[in-house]
Motif scaffolding. Structure first.
Motif, mmCIF file in Angstrom:
data_model
loop_
_atom_site.group_PDB
_atom_site.id
_atom_site.type_symbol
_atom_site.label_atom_id
_atom_site.label_comp_id
_atom_site.label_asym_id
_atom_site.label_seq_id
_atom_site.Cartn_x
_atom_site.Cartn_y
_atom_site.Cartn_z
ATOM 1 N N SER A 28 0.680 -1.294 0.007
ATOM 2 C CA SER A 28 0.033 0.066 -0.041
ATOM 3 C C SER A 28 0.807 1.247 0.154
ATOM 4 N N PHE A 29 0.380 2.288 -0.740
ATOM 5 C CA PHE A 29 1.323 3.513 -0.850
ATOM 6 C C PHE A 29 0.249 4.565 -1.067
ATOM 7 N N LYS A 30 0.754 5.623 -0.016
ATOM 8 C CA LYS A 30 -0.168 6.716 -0.147
ATOM 9 C C LYS A 30 0.629 7.919 0.142
ATOM 10 N N PRO A 31 0.770 8.754 -1.105
ATOM 11 C CA PRO A 31 1.523 9.944 -1.303
ATOM 12 C C PRO A 31 1.126 10.868 -0.022
ATOM 13 N N PRO A 32 1.921 11.757 0.658
ATOM 14 C CA PRO A 32 1.546 12.606 1.676
ATOM 15 C C PRO A 32 0.423 13.404 1.372
ATOM 16 N N ASP A 33 0.416 14.066 0.122
ATOM 17 C CA ASP A 33 -0.400 15.035 -0.134
ATOM 18 C C ASP A 33 -1.843 14.536 -0.711
ATOM 19 N N GLU A 34 -2.007 13.269 -0.631
ATOM 20 C CA GLU A 34 -3.160 12.720 -1.163
ATOM 21 C C GLU A 34 -4.120 12.140 -0.078
ATOM 22 N N GLY A 37 -4.810 6.064 -0.673
ATOM 23 C CA GLY A 37 -3.650 5.418 -1.179
ATOM 24 C C GLY A 37 -3.951 4.517 -2.318
ATOM 25 N N THR A 38 -2.695 3.737 -2.643
ATOM 26 C CA THR A 38 -3.176 2.760 -3.758
ATOM 27 C C THR A 38 -2.064 1.694 -3.633
#
Length: 75
Positions: A28-34, A37-38
């Protein structure tokens, strides 16, 4: 240091005869400004998963050939 006892088995044979399967590996990855996640899959690795309890036993390369414990004993 304690010696390893190779003479007496630590497991019964039926305890290691479970089905296994190669499955995709995800993160799982969630960019800090979003907000959302994906999931990202790894094209180069697979997980060896115990099909009785869902535990990942190992992470292997994409070219790994899976041999079950049953097949190994037959060989």
């Amino acid at each position: 240091m304690r010696k390893i006892d190779y003479e007496s088995p630590t497991h019964q044979i039926d305890e290691v005869m479970f089905d296994v399967k190669l499955q995709d590996v995800y993160s799982s990855f969630k960019p800090p400004d979003e907000i959302f996640g994906t999931e990202i899959s790894s094209p180069n690795y697979k997980a060896v998963v115990n099909q009785q309890n869902g535990r990942i036993l190992s992470v292997v390369g994409k070219n790994y050939k899976l041999i079950t414990n049953k097949k190994a004993l037959e060989m």
